[in-house]
Design an enzyme around this catalytic site. Structure first.
Site, mmCIF file in Angstrom:
data_model
loop_
_atom_site.group_PDB
_atom_site.id
_atom_site.type_symbol
_atom_site.label_atom_id
_atom_site.label_comp_id
_atom_site.label_asym_id
_atom_site.label_seq_id
_atom_site.Cartn_x
_atom_site.Cartn_y
_atom_site.Cartn_z
ATOM 1 N N SER A 80 48.764 -10.118 38.196
ATOM 2 C CA SER A 80 49.962 -10.418 37.283
ATOM 3 C C SER A 80 49.670 -11.007 36.062
ATOM 4 O O SER A 80 50.287 -11.144 35.001
ATOM 5 C CB SER A 80 50.914 -11.123 37.998
ATOM 6 O OG SER A 80 50.335 -12.364 38.529
ATOM 7 N N ASN A 87 52.467 -21.211 45.511
ATOM 8 C CA ASN A 87 53.820 -20.942 45.410
ATOM 9 C C ASN A 87 54.531 -21.930 45.029
ATOM 10 O O ASN A 87 55.739 -21.541 44.354
ATOM 11 C CB ASN A 87 54.093 -20.836 47.074
ATOM 12 C CG ASN A 87 53.646 -19.690 47.756
ATOM 13 O OD1 ASN A 87 52.938 -18.752 47.290
ATOM 14 N ND2 ASN A 87 53.776 -19.350 49.095
ATOM 15 N N THR A 114 94.027 -3.626 17.672
ATOM 16 C CA THR A 114 93.913 -3.579 18.915
ATOM 17 C C THR A 114 93.850 -2.210 19.232
ATOM 18 O O THR A 114 94.518 -1.155 18.453
ATOM 19 C CB THR A 114 95.442 -3.989 19.764
ATOM 20 O OG1 THR A 114 96.306 -3.074 19.188
ATOM 21 C CG2 THR A 114 95.520 -5.366 19.431
ATOM 22 N N SER A 154 66.960 7.005 5.379
ATOM 23 C CA SER A 154 66.679 8.316 5.952
ATOM 24 C C SER A 154 65.616 9.109 5.481
ATOM 25 O O SER A 154 65.358 8.912 4.220
ATOM 26 C CB SER A 154 67.958 9.103 6.073
ATOM 27 O OG SER A 154 67.548 10.404 6.377
ATOM 28 N N LYS A 180 71.188 7.707 2.162
ATOM 29 C CA LYS A 180 71.324 7.093 3.627
ATOM 30 C C LYS A 180 71.209 5.527 3.426
ATOM 31 O O LYS A 180 70.246 5.070 2.492
ATOM 32 C CB LYS A 180 71.060 7.633 4.550
ATOM 33 C CG LYS A 180 71.602 8.669 5.359
ATOM 34 C CD LYS A 180 72.747 8.496 5.669
ATOM 35 C CE LYS A 180 72.796 8.693 7.439
ATOM 36 N NZ LYS A 180 74.306 8.450 8.075
ATOM 37 N N ASN A 220 71.398 2.802 6.490
ATOM 38 C CA ASN A 220 71.860 2.793 7.882
ATOM 39 C C ASN A 220 71.865 1.336 8.468
ATOM 40 O O ASN A 220 70.906 0.596 8.182
ATOM 41 C CB ASN A 220 71.079 3.733 8.662
ATOM 42 C CG ASN A 220 71.266 5.351 8.583
ATOM 43 O OD1 ASN A 220 72.314 5.396 7.999
ATOM 44 N ND2 ASN A 220 70.254 5.988 8.514
ATOM 45 N N GLU A 255 72.555 -1.636 15.320
ATOM 46 C CA GLU A 255 72.534 -0.767 16.449
ATOM 47 C C GLU A 255 71.443 -1.124 17.477
ATOM 48 O O GLU A 255 71.799 -0.854 18.635
ATOM 49 C CB GLU A 255 72.172 0.826 16.019
ATOM 50 C CG GLU A 255 73.134 1.407 14.947
ATOM 51 C CD GLU A 255 72.639 2.346 14.028
ATOM 52 O OE1 GLU A 255 72.576 3.679 14.593
ATOM 53 O OE2 GLU A 255 72.155 2.372 13.021
ATOM 54 N N TYR A 294 58.270 -17.469 50.520
ATOM 55 C CA TYR A 294 57.933 -16.782 49.341
ATOM 56 C C TYR A 294 57.215 -15.135 49.908
ATOM 57 O O TYR A 294 56.615 -15.170 50.837
ATOM 58 C CB TYR A 294 56.544 -17.581 48.826
ATOM 59 C CG TYR A 294 55.702 -16.765 47.968
ATOM 60 C CD1 TYR A 294 56.429 -16.726 46.309
ATOM 61 C CD2 TYR A 294 54.736 -15.807 48.130
ATOM 62 C CE1 TYR A 294 55.580 -15.976 45.497
ATOM 63 C CE2 TYR A 294 54.353 -15.003 47.053
ATOM 64 C CZ TYR A 294 54.598 -15.009 45.556
ATOM 65 O OH TYR A 294 54.018 -14.411 44.693
ATOM 66 N N GLN A 298 56.738 -11.961 42.668
ATOM 67 C CA GLN A 298 55.987 -11.974 41.387
ATOM 68 C C GLN A 298 56.490 -11.091 40.279
ATOM 69 O O GLN A 298 56.223 -11.394 38.990
ATOM 70 C CB GLN A 298 54.443 -11.378 41.674
ATOM 71 C CG GLN A 298 53.518 -11.262 40.581
ATOM 72 C CD GLN A 298 52.034 -11.228 40.960
ATOM 73 O OE1 GLN A 298 51.503 -12.041 41.537
ATOM 74 N NE2 GLN A 298 51.535 -9.865 41.038
ATOM 75 N N LYS A 357 58.878 -12.323 36.608
ATOM 76 C CA LYS A 357 58.555 -12.389 35.444
ATOM 77 C C LYS A 357 58.777 -11.429 34.403
ATOM 78 O O LYS A 357 59.544 -11.654 33.358
ATOM 79 C CB LYS A 357 57.147 -13.221 35.283
ATOM 80 C CG LYS A 357 56.980 -14.326 36.019
ATOM 81 C CD LYS A 357 55.633 -14.987 36.395
ATOM 82 C CE LYS A 357 55.000 -14.782 37.461
ATOM 83 N NZ LYS A 357 55.923 -14.748 38.792
#
Ligand code: ARG
Length: 454
Positions: free
Chosen positions: A20, A107, A152, A274, A280, A282, A287, A314, A319, A322
């Site tokens: 890990s 642990n 609305t 673009s 453009k 954007n 987004e 455990y 593991q 995370k």
């Protein structure tokens, strides 16, 4: 580290699936803090000689300096951050390093490290959310009386003030901060001293370790201590909600920046072009924040799925707690920063907002309310009369305020010229003075209250 009962080493794939370090290296500061506190307690309790502990603390300082300066060299054979630190410590100070793990297991160690990390993450996010809130308050103050259409069903409904609209997000951010604070309060108990799962026979002082690490107290049950990841799930829940709020703000930025709306212009710093369409501009950042909210939810679902059905105590599945937490933190930190930047610098086209605010017969409710108040008809009847006035305006192709008194009186003879006082968008917002309403006077109060509270 556990070679004693094995003859052969692990298969290469065994080593890879087990490791890990590629992600849990992010815990190194917390791991060193936990080790320092544990080491000092071992000396204070007479469990390990003071001289060995001095060597251990010195070695941990050296390691901190090394990691700070150049990061750590990953070695999948050493599995995780805990074994990287311990192995490096042994290289630096020799066999005394082996005494650090007395009365401790990975642990309780990883449970402690991770709580410390999430606590730091919450503190950092809280500061960022505060900054977002301050940016919203500045803009809300500027626009406490700027009229815009309220929607609305994304249909124009009633005029509101832009300041009021922005203050709605201040409320969301306030709740987000409350949820993180709540999560922090509950996570602030120290698992160290629970050892592998059953506690330890060494005379540890769990209260001293907890206090040194800034925890309120040690955890109460050793089995729960090493198997609980509620704090991570709560963190992810709060992060998901915060991300969801950001995505709504982001979506409004996207809609408002579109030409048919034209409510805002994003500055160059927050716009992209673009590669084919030269004209453009954007709103990519907005987004992406909108899109990231889906990934945040994915992180929550991922960990909930991992934890579901795990027996005590455990299991190695844990593991995998995370990566989703780290990913969620990174996405949220970036998203808050982006939205704060956009809020602070966006240009609000208040002339356009004001013009649109009067469209769609948005003061129809004001006409109905006037009929109730002045003429004394029941609201349902007022609603009906107003509906006919709207139909007349629609047929004539004009707004409600542009109808002649004769036309209005043809709808209902009891209408008099006083009605024109309530049909403008300014009159409409000014009249909404109920607690929490959109009237500029209430918005300014809300801003003052929010500033007071922060
Ligand atoms: N790297 C492990 C984790 O993150 C540390 C705990 C390992 N404990 C064990 N008994 N294998 O969960």
């Amino acid at each position: 580290m556990w070679g004693g009962r094995f003859d052969g080493g692990p298969a290469a794939v065994m080593r890879d699936i087990n490791a890990s370090i590629s992600f849990d290296k992010r815990l190194w500061r917390q791991d060193l803090a936990g080790s320092r506190a544990h080491a000092r307690m071992l000396a204070a309790q007479g469990i390990v000689d003071a001289a060995d502990i001095d060597a251990i603390l010195g070695g941990l300082d050296v390691i901190a300096g090394e990691y700070e300066a150049g990061g750590l060299v990953e070695d999948a054979a050493l599995e995780d951050i805990h074994m990287h630190v311990e192995t490096r410590l042994a290289a630096l100070i020799g066999p005394a390093a082996g005494r650090l793990h007395t009365a401790r297991s990975r642990n309780d160690q990883v449970a402690t490290d991770f709580r410390l990390w999430v606590r730091d993450a919450i503190d950092a996010l809280d500061a960022q959310l505060d900054a977002l809130s301050q940016a919203l308050l500045v803009r809300a103050d500027e626009h406490a009386a700027s009229v815009m259409p309220g929607f609305t069903h994304l249909q124009i409904a009633q005029p509101v003030t832009l300041g009021h609209h922005l203050m709605a997000y201040v409320e969301m951010v306030r709740r987000d901060r409350g949820r993180f604070a709540d999560c922090r309060r509950r996570l602030n108990e120290c698992p160290l001293g629970s050892a592998a799962l059953a506690g330890t026979g060494f005379p540890v002082d769990r209260f001293a370790v907890a206090a040194e690490l800034g925890f309120d107290r040690p955890t109460a049950n050793s089995l729960d201590s090493v198997s609980d990841r509620d704090f991570a799930l709560e963190f992810l829940s709060a992060a998901t909600l915060a991300g969801l709020h950001l995505s709504r703000l982001a979506e409004e930025m996207v809609i408002w920046a579109s030409q048919p709306f034209g409510f805002i212009a994003l500055p160059d710093a927050w716009s992209t072009g673009s590669s084919i369409m030269p004209q453009k501009r954007n709103p990519d950042a907005a987004e992406l924040v909108r899109g990231h909210s889906g990934r945040l939810l994915g992180c929550l679902v991922a960990l909930a799925g991992t934890m579901k059905g795990l027996p005590l105590a455990y299991s190695k599945d844990m593991q995998d707690d995370k990566p989703p937490v780290f990913e969620a933190y990174d996405l949220l930190a970036l998203g808050i920063a982006a939205m704060t930047g956009m809020v602070a610098s966006v240009e609000f086209r208040t002339d356009r907002m004001r013009a649109v605010a009067g469209l769609g017969f948005s003061t129809a409710t004001d006409l109905a309310d006037w009929l109730v108040r002045v003429v004394g008809v029941p609201f349902r009847e007022a609603h009906h009369i107003t509906g006919r006035a709207v139909a007349a305006a629609e047929a004539a192709g004009v707004g409600l305020a542009d109808l002649s008194l004769e036309t209005l009186q043809a709808v209902d003879a009891r209408i008099d010229a006083g009605v024109f006082d309530v049909l403008s968008v300014d009159a409409s917002v000014a009249s909404r003075t109920s607690h929490g309403g959109t009237a500029p006077v209430r918005v300014r109060e809300a801003i003052a209250a929010a500033r007071e509270a922060s």
